[in-house]
Design a protein around this motif. Structure first.
Motif, PDB file in Angstrom:
ATOM      1  N   GLU A  97       0.858  -1.192   0.000  1.00  9.81           N
ATOM      2  CA  GLU A  97       0.000   0.000   0.000  1.00  9.81           C
ATOM      3  C   GLU A  97       0.892   1.239   0.000  1.00  9.81           C
ATOM      4  N   SER A  98       0.460   2.309  -0.672  1.00 10.77           N
ATOM      5  CA  SER A  98       1.406   3.380  -0.995  1.00 10.77           C
ATOM      6  C   SER A  98       0.968   4.785  -0.608  1.00 10.77           C
ATOM      7  N   SER A  99       0.037   4.940   0.308  1.00  6.77           N
ATOM      8  CA  SER A  99      -0.308   6.303   0.724  1.00  6.77           C
ATOM      9  C   SER A  99       0.750   6.819   1.706  1.00  6.77           C
ATOM     10  N   ASN A 100       0.799   8.131   1.834  1.00  6.03           N
ATOM     11  CA  ASN A 100       1.741   8.737   2.777  1.00  6.03           C
ATOM     12  C   ASN A 100       1.054   9.132   4.083  1.00  6.03           C
ATOM     13  N   ALA A 101      -0.117   8.540   4.336  1.00  4.07           N
ATOM     14  CA  ALA A 101      -0.842   8.818   5.583  1.00  4.07           C
ATOM     15  C   ALA A 101      -0.008   8.391   6.790  1.00  4.07           C
ATOM     16  N   ILE A 102      -0.317   8.979   7.932  1.00 10.14           N
ATOM     17  CA  ILE A 102       0.403   8.687   9.176  1.00 10.14           C
ATOM     18  C   ILE A 102      -0.606   8.354  10.272  1.00 10.14           C
ATOM     19  N   GLY A 103      -0.302   7.305  11.046  1.00 13.65           N
ATOM     20  CA  GLY A 103      -1.130   6.985  12.201  1.00 13.65           C
ATOM     21  C   GLY A 103      -2.440   6.308  11.843  1.00 13.65           C
ATOM     22  N   ILE A 104      -3.506   6.619  12.569  1.00 12.83           N
ATOM     23  CA  ILE A 104      -4.779   5.927  12.462  1.00 12.83           C
ATOM     24  C   ILE A 104      -5.784   6.733  11.637  1.00 12.83           C
ATOM     25  N   ASN A 105      -6.410   6.058  10.686  1.00 12.43           N
ATOM     26  CA  ASN A 105      -7.511   6.606   9.888  1.00 12.43           C
ATOM     27  C   ASN A 105      -7.146   7.884   9.151  1.00 12.43           C
ATOM     28  N   GLY A 106      -5.936   7.900   8.600  1.00 10.42           N
ATOM     29  CA  GLY A 106      -5.540   8.995   7.728  1.00 10.42           C
ATOM     30  C   GLY A 106      -6.168   8.847   6.350  1.00 10.42           C
ATOM     31  N   ASN A 107      -5.683   9.629   5.418  1.00  8.51           N
ATOM     32  CA  ASN A 107      -6.229   9.629   4.052  1.00  8.51           C
ATOM     33  C   ASN A 107      -5.501   8.587   3.199  1.00  8.51           C
ATOM     34  N   PHE A 163     -10.828  -4.989  10.770  1.00 10.30           N
ATOM     35  CA  PHE A 163     -12.235  -5.274  10.514  1.00 10.30           C
ATOM     36  C   PHE A 163     -12.847  -5.879  11.776  1.00 10.30           C
ATOM     37  N   LYS A 164     -14.117  -5.581  11.995  1.00 11.43           N
ATOM     38  CA  LYS A 164     -14.822  -6.144  13.150  1.00 11.43           C
ATOM     39  C   LYS A 164     -16.135  -6.790  12.702  1.00 11.43           C
ATOM     40  N   ARG A 165     -16.486  -7.865  13.415  1.00 11.18           N
ATOM     41  CA  ARG A 165     -17.740  -8.566  13.141  1.00 11.18           C
ATOM     42  C   ARG A 165     -18.732  -8.284  14.261  1.00 11.18           C
ATOM     43  N   SER A 166     -19.934  -7.868  13.892  1.00 11.27           N
ATOM     44  CA  SER A 166     -21.013  -7.646  14.846  1.00 11.27           C
ATOM     45  C   SER A 166     -22.308  -8.109  14.196  1.00 11.27           C
ATOM     46  N   ALA A 167     -23.059  -8.952  14.892  1.00 11.35           N
ATOM     47  CA  ALA A 167     -24.316  -9.499  14.359  1.00 11.35           C
ATOM     48  C   ALA A 167     -24.096 -10.124  12.985  1.00 11.35           C
ATOM     49  N   LEU A 168     -22.982 -10.853  12.850  1.00  9.59           N
ATOM     50  CA  LEU A 168     -22.626 -11.600  11.644  1.00  9.59           C
ATOM     51  C   LEU A 168     -22.227 -10.716  10.471  1.00  9.59           C
ATOM     52  N   GLN A 169     -22.082  -9.413  10.689  1.00  6.52           N
ATOM     53  CA  GLN A 169     -21.705  -8.483   9.630  1.00  6.52           C
ATOM     54  C   GLN A 169     -20.302  -7.935   9.879  1.00  6.52           C
ATOM     55  N   TRP A 170     -19.496  -7.912   8.829  1.00  4.77           N
ATOM     56  CA  TRP A 170     -18.135  -7.386   8.923  1.00  4.77           C
ATOM     57  C   TRP A 170     -18.073  -5.971   8.370  1.00  4.77           C
ATOM     58  N   THR A 171     -17.355  -5.101   9.073  1.00  6.77           N
ATOM     59  CA  THR A 171     -17.120  -3.742   8.610  1.00  6.77           C
ATOM     60  C   THR A 171     -15.671  -3.359   8.881  1.00  6.77           C
ATOM     61  N   GLN A 172     -15.138  -2.432   8.075  1.00  9.03           N
ATOM     62  CA  GLN A 172     -13.794  -1.916   8.323  1.00  9.03           C
ATOM     63  C   GLN A 172     -13.876  -0.883   9.432  1.00  9.03           C
ATOM     64  N   SER A 173     -13.065  -1.053  10.475  1.00  9.72           N
ATOM     65  CA  SER A 173     -13.135  -0.145  11.620  1.00  9.72           C
ATOM     66  C   SER A 173     -11.924   0.769  11.735  1.00  9.72           C
ATOM     67  N   ALA A 174     -10.802   0.404  11.123  1.00 10.43           N
ATOM     68  CA  ALA A 174      -9.615   1.260  11.234  1.00 10.43           C
ATOM     69  C   ALA A 174      -8.656   1.010  10.068  1.00 10.43           C
ATOM     70  N   TYR A 175      -7.966   2.074   9.715  1.00 10.51           N
ATOM     71  CA  TYR A 175      -6.910   2.060   8.702  1.00 10.51           C
ATOM     72  C   TYR A 175      -5.642   2.507   9.420  1.00 10.51           C
ATOM     73  N   VAL A 176      -4.653   1.618   9.499  1.00 15.47           N
ATOM     74  CA  VAL A 176      -3.498   1.828  10.367  1.00 15.47           C
ATOM     75  C   VAL A 176      -2.221   1.999   9.539  1.00 15.47           C
ATOM     76  N   LYS A 177      -1.530   3.082   9.792  1.00 10.55           N
ATOM     77  CA  LYS A 177      -0.250   3.360   9.139  1.00 10.55           C
ATOM     78  C   LYS A 177       0.825   3.573  10.201  1.00 10.55           C
ATOM     79  N   ALA A 178       2.071   3.558   9.787  1.00  6.12           N
ATOM     80  CA  ALA A 178       3.176   3.838  10.699  1.00  6.12           C
ATOM     81  C   ALA A 178       3.105   5.285  11.182  1.00  6.12           C
ATOM     82  N   SER A 179       3.748   5.547  12.304  1.00  2.00           N
ATOM     83  CA  SER A 179       3.792   6.917  12.844  1.00  2.00           C
ATOM     84  C   SER A 179       4.779   7.788  12.086  1.00  2.00           C
ATOM     85  N   ASP A 180       5.598   7.154  11.245  1.00  2.00           N
ATOM     86  CA  ASP A 180       6.606   7.877  10.463  1.00  2.00           C
ATOM     87  C   ASP A 180       6.706   7.259   9.074  1.00  2.00           C
ATOM     88  N   THR A 181       5.579   7.192   8.399  1.00  3.13           N
ATOM     89  CA  THR A 181       5.475   6.522   7.103  1.00  3.13           C
ATOM     90  C   THR A 181       6.550   6.964   6.127  1.00  3.13           C
TER      91      THR A 181
END
Length: 384
Positions: free
Chosen positions: A290-300, A315-333
């Motif tokens: 993956e090639s974005s220059n975002a930093i930390g949690i839920n950047g662009n 991703f998290k599962r609730s009531a049998l449904q999966w959703t994306q909950s966070a996008y995680v990047k390094a603190s110094d991408t």
């Protein structure tokens, strides 16, 4: 119109091909499955891993299990897939040699908490089956000169106009009274060539949820919370990747979900790493290219300014449904860090560690004339 198109993520053209040979007498076949399992109780089992006397040939792959006894660690079993196949070396119409990869069974492995359930990935496997426990004994090929894709279902034109599917498989094994047997054979829901399903695997503690990464996938889909997928491929998304979730109910496995990130681009290899929490309700997925220059949690994630920096997705599962909950990047991408190549997730799904093995580091120099020097690919680990 595509003149020639080939997806071949796992070929090893520099390697020679070995003939397929009969199963060695030291390897037994389980009564409940056609997979090969050799017990360590046989004094000759240590030689059964040789490509010369084992079904499948070069790069078909195998798994070895070990158990801890009062005498320390001991070899327990040698496991082959029910349809083991090795590399085939072919000559193209232009006179060039190239390899059709073997099944690569054992590329990824994971055990349940009690050690009695084993899931194994084989990203080079070639059958045209989809879903759970389809036919595994016949390969499917695809025509490299057809647009859109056309399948050569019995590989009748293999070596002439078609190539093996290489869309991958995963195998589930159960141990009872010390004996391993193959119980389920898992395939992606579509037959897209080169999907590399099985590049990564993981299983929940109680062996009721498992995940399979497919780094070569190029379905143009988002998250699908069911077992039915429309074959919607996009060549602009080759190797964008995907992850498949399977669940067990009354000892029957079914696909529960198909996962893609919110932003998907070619060659990101989403699914290269997959880690489940103990109960299977939280999933971390690595995308090392993956090639974005975002930093930390839920950047662009919508840019490509840091080539192969890498990312993790939660991703998290609730009531049998999966959703994306966070996008995680390094603190110094930084570009080329490969953040997400490897990761670990705590049992409760609340602590995540991520490796970035290509991370540029700075080390103190022992020379009195310089205070520090850059160290390429020293690597780093990030904790969240």
């Amino acid at each position: 119109m595509v003149d020639t198109f080939s997806i071949d993520n796992f070929s090893s053209s520099s390697q020679a091909c070995l003939d397929y040979s009969e199963l060695d007498s030291t390897v037994s076949t389980s009564a409940s499955s056609t997979s090969s399992v050799s017990s360590s109780s046989s004094s000759s089992s240590s030689s059964s891993s040789s490509a010369a006397n084992t079904r499948g040939g070069r790069y078909s792959g195998a798994v070895f299990t070990f158990v801890k006894t009062d005498n320390g660690w001991e070899s327990e079993s040698f496991i082959k897939a029910s349809n083991a196949e090795g590399e085939i070396l072919i000559t193209t119409a232009q006179g060039r040699q190239q390899a059709e990869s073997g099944d690569l069974f054992g590329t990824s492995i994971a055990l349940s908490k009690d050690g009695n359930w084993l899931v194994v990935g084989a990203p080079g496997e070639d059958s045209g089956s989809t879903g759970v426990n389809g036919t595994d004994q016949e390969n499917t090929c695809y025509y490299i000169t057809k647009d859109p894709f056309k399948y050569d279902d019995d590989c009748s034109k293999f070596l002439q106009e078609s190539k093996r599917l290489n869309n991958g498989a995963a195998y589930l094994f159960n141990r009872t009274n010390g004996d391993w047997a193959q119980t389920h054979y898992l395939k992606p829901a579509t037959r897209i060539p080169g999907s590399a399903f099985g590049a990564s695997v993981d299983i929940s503690d109680d062996a009721s949820t498992l995940v399979v990464g497919a780094t070569g996938d190029y379905n143009n889909l988002g998250i699908v919370n069911n077992s039915t997928l429309t074959e919607s491929f996009d060549l602009n998304l080759v190797n964008s990747g995907a992850a498949y979730i399977f669940v067990k109910t009354d000892n029957q496995w079914t696909q529960q979900a198909f996962l893609k990130p919110e932003v998907k681009l070619a060659n990101y290899a989403f699914g290269a790493e997959v880690k489940l929490s103990a109960n299977g309700d939280v999933l971390a997925v690595g995308s090392q290219f993956e090639s974005s220059n975002a930093i930390g949690i839920n950047g662009n994630p919508g840019n490509t300014e840091a080539t192969s920096a890498g990312a993790m997705y939660i991703f998290k599962r609730s009531a049998l449904q999966w959703t994306q909950s966070a996008y995680v990047k390094a603190s110094d991408t930084q570009a080329q860090d490969r953040f997400g190549t490897h990761a670990a997730l705590s049992d409760d799904g609340k602590t995540l560690t991520v490796g970035a093995h290509r991370k540029l580091g700075v080390a103190t120099s022992q020379s009195s004339s310089a205070s520090s020097v850059s160290r390429e690919a020293t690597g780093a680990v990030y904790i969240y």
